[in-house]
Design a protein around this motif. Structure first.
Motif, PDB file in Angstrom:
ATOM      1  N   ALA A  10     -25.322 -54.974   3.928  1.00 44.00           N
ATOM      2  CA  ALA A  10     -25.507 -56.313   4.497  1.00 44.00           C
ATOM      3  C   ALA A  10     -26.871 -56.828   4.076  1.00 44.00           C
ATOM      4  CB  ALA A  10     -25.429 -56.257   6.019  1.00 44.00           C
ATOM      5  N   ASN A  11     -26.946 -58.156   3.763  1.00 47.14           N
ATOM      6  CA  ASN A  11     -28.285 -58.702   3.475  1.00 47.14           C
ATOM      7  C   ASN A  11     -28.441 -60.130   3.990  1.00 47.14           C
ATOM      8  OD1 ASN A  11     -26.749 -60.041   1.553  1.00 47.14           O
ATOM      9  ND2 ASN A  11     -28.333 -59.930  -0.030  1.00 47.14           N
ATOM     10  N   LEU A  12     -27.564 -60.530   4.905  1.00 49.81           N
ATOM     11  CA  LEU A  12     -27.717 -61.843   5.566  1.00 49.81           C
ATOM     12  C   LEU A  12     -27.745 -61.627   7.076  1.00 49.81           C
ATOM     13  CD1 LEU A  12     -25.256 -64.186   3.610  1.00 49.81           C
ATOM     14  CD2 LEU A  12     -27.760 -64.115   3.483  1.00 49.81           C
ATOM     15  N   GLY A  13     -28.317 -62.581   7.792  1.00 46.91           N
ATOM     16  CA  GLY A  13     -28.365 -62.481   9.258  1.00 46.91           C
ATOM     17  C   GLY A  13     -29.320 -61.368   9.663  1.00 46.91           C
ATOM     18  N   GLU A  14     -28.810 -60.507  10.574  1.00 51.02           N
ATOM     19  CA  GLU A  14     -29.601 -59.337  11.029  1.00 51.02           C
ATOM     20  C   GLU A  14     -28.932 -58.095  10.441  1.00 51.02           C
ATOM     21  OE1 GLU A  14     -32.308 -61.367  13.670  1.00 51.02           O
ATOM     22  OE2 GLU A  14     -32.188 -59.253  13.131  1.00 51.02           O
ATOM     23  N   PRO A  15     -29.233 -57.761   9.180  1.00 50.54           N
ATOM     24  CA  PRO A  15     -28.457 -56.709   8.514  1.00 50.54           C
ATOM     25  C   PRO A  15     -28.345 -55.396   9.280  1.00 50.54           C
ATOM     26  CG  PRO A  15     -29.856 -57.853   6.933  1.00 50.54           C
ATOM     27  CD  PRO A  15     -30.234 -58.379   8.301  1.00 50.54           C
ATOM     28  N   ALA A  16     -29.463 -54.929   9.835  1.00 51.63           N
ATOM     29  CA  ALA A  16     -29.405 -53.628  10.521  1.00 51.63           C
ATOM     30  C   ALA A  16     -28.493 -53.693  11.742  1.00 51.63           C
ATOM     31  CB  ALA A  16     -30.816 -53.193  10.927  1.00 51.63           C
ATOM     32  N   VAL A  84     -17.531 -64.176   4.242  1.00 50.51           N
ATOM     33  CA  VAL A  84     -16.712 -65.167   3.540  1.00 50.51           C
ATOM     34  C   VAL A  84     -16.764 -64.791   2.064  1.00 50.51           C
ATOM     35  CG1 VAL A  84     -16.991 -67.051   5.169  1.00 50.51           C
ATOM     36  CG2 VAL A  84     -18.718 -66.706   3.431  1.00 50.51           C
ATOM     37  N   ARG A  85     -15.597 -64.829   1.404  1.00 51.83           N
ATOM     38  CA  ARG A  85     -15.542 -64.393  -0.002  1.00 51.83           C
ATOM     39  C   ARG A  85     -16.181 -65.498  -0.845  1.00 51.83           C
ATOM     40  NH1 ARG A  85     -14.200 -59.149  -1.093  1.00 51.83           N
ATOM     41  NH2 ARG A  85     -13.174 -58.317   0.734  1.00 51.83           N
ATOM     42  N   GLY A  86     -17.498 -65.465  -0.962  1.00 50.50           N
ATOM     43  CA  GLY A  86     -18.171 -66.497  -1.744  1.00 50.50           C
ATOM     44  C   GLY A  86     -18.285 -66.073  -3.193  1.00 50.50           C
ATOM     45  N   GLU A  87     -19.428 -66.389  -3.799  1.00 53.85           N
ATOM     46  CA  GLU A  87     -19.609 -66.051  -5.215  1.00 53.85           C
ATOM     47  C   GLU A  87     -19.564 -64.526  -5.372  1.00 53.85           C
ATOM     48  OE1 GLU A  87     -24.477 -66.035  -5.176  1.00 53.85           O
ATOM     49  OE2 GLU A  87     -23.436 -66.117  -7.092  1.00 53.85           O
ATOM     50  N   ARG A  88     -19.089 -64.129  -6.519  1.00 54.29           N
ATOM     51  CA  ARG A  88     -19.030 -62.688  -6.812  1.00 54.29           C
ATOM     52  C   ARG A  88     -20.458 -62.146  -6.748  1.00 54.29           C
ATOM     53  NH1 ARG A  88     -16.949 -58.451  -9.513  1.00 54.29           N
ATOM     54  NH2 ARG A  88     -17.979 -57.731 -11.394  1.00 54.29           N
ATOM     55  N   TRP A  89     -20.643 -61.027  -6.089  1.00 52.19           N
ATOM     56  CA  TRP A  89     -21.962 -60.375  -6.005  1.00 52.19           C
ATOM     57  C   TRP A  89     -22.968 -61.244  -5.257  1.00 52.19           C
ATOM     58  CZ3 TRP A  89     -23.784 -56.786 -10.501  1.00 52.19           C
ATOM     59  CH2 TRP A  89     -22.776 -55.838 -10.726  1.00 52.19           C
ATOM     60  N   GLY A  90     -22.484 -62.179  -4.414  1.00 51.91           N
ATOM     61  CA  GLY A  90     -23.433 -62.980  -3.622  1.00 51.91           C
ATOM     62  C   GLY A  90     -23.862 -62.233  -2.383  1.00 51.91           C
ATOM     63  N   ALA A  91     -24.810 -62.858  -1.680  1.00 52.85           N
ATOM     64  CA  ALA A  91     -25.310 -62.264  -0.420  1.00 52.85           C
ATOM     65  C   ALA A  91     -24.173 -62.242   0.597  1.00 52.85           C
ATOM     66  CB  ALA A  91     -26.468 -63.107   0.094  1.00 52.85           C
ATOM     67  N   ARG A  92     -24.228 -61.262   1.543  1.00 58.46           N
ATOM     68  CA  ARG A  92     -23.125 -61.205   2.517  1.00 58.46           C
ATOM     69  C   ARG A  92     -23.606 -60.606   3.836  1.00 58.46           C
ATOM     70  NH1 ARG A  92     -20.664 -57.804  -1.124  1.00 58.46           N
ATOM     71  NH2 ARG A  92     -20.877 -59.610  -2.490  1.00 58.46           N
ATOM     72  N   TYR A  93     -22.846 -61.011   4.905  1.00 56.39           N
ATOM     73  CA  TYR A  93     -23.182 -60.516   6.250  1.00 56.39           C
ATOM     74  C   TYR A  93     -22.768 -59.059   6.415  1.00 56.39           C
ATOM     75  CZ  TYR A  93     -24.439 -65.170   7.745  1.00 56.39           C
ATOM     76  OH  TYR A  93     -25.078 -66.380   7.869  1.00 56.39           O
TER      77      TYR A  93
END
Ligand SMILES: CC1(C)Nc2nc(N)[nH]c(=O)c2N=C1O
Length: 159
Positions: A10-16, A84-93
């Motif tokens: 995870a690298n969006l929001g509060e990842p941990a 959400v299935r955004g760009e390939r290899w994009g940031a995600r929750y």
């Protein structure tokens, strides 16, 4: 029951927080126990620059769920976390990848087992080696040897 390994990222929001909440969800899946999980690791994003560092972990599961049934649950947990299935290899929750399910080999449009990138990603191998140091990587031998052979990739404890 079979042993399965799941990579969490995870690298969006509060990842941990998202990773810890996902670990709790995994432990409550039907016919499933979670005997071990790694610490949380911080690593630079592989892929498009300009996105935040990732929080990564790996969990060991003992499960009676078949691979595709387990995948259905992983995708439901991702959706509930706002994936959400955004760009390939994009940031995600939240990203949950099924790495291994017993000795199962699958190659269909939904699922490839063993995970095709399993042996190439330090942010998967480092946490996996923490909880399964004696694991043999299919086609790559002992996990410790594979880790030593990979090019350097900055990884550190998350906090
Ligand atoms: C976008 C891509 C390939 N990069 C990543 N990079 C890191 N460091 N950790 C990940 O979990 C991760 N996941 C991905 O899917």
């Amino acid at each position: 029951m079979l042993k399965a390994y799941v990579a969490l990222g995870a690298n969006l929001g509060e990842p941990a927080l998202q990773i810890e909440a996902a670990l709790n969800r995994l432990a409550q899946l039907p016919e499933t126990r979670l005997p071990a999980r790694s610490r949380l690791y911080r690593s630079a994003p592989l892929g498009p620059a300009g996105q935040p560092d990732y929080c990564n972990a790996v969990a060991a599961l003992e499960t009676g769920l078949e691979p595709h049934a387990l995948l259905d649950h992983l995708q439901a947990i991702e959706r509930d976390a706002g994936r959400v299935r955004g760009e390939r290899w994009g940031a995600r929750y939240l990203d949950l990848d099924l790495l291994l399910h017993g000795d199962c080999r699958i190659d269909d449009e939904r699922l490839k087992l063993p995970h095709p990138e399993l042996a190439n990603r330090v942010f998967v191998l480092q946490p996996l080696a923490e909880i399964a140091p004696a694991l043999e990587l299919p086609g790559h031998g002992p996990i410790s040897a594979r880790l030593a052979a990979l090019p350097h990739w900055e990884i550190a404890p998350w906090a």
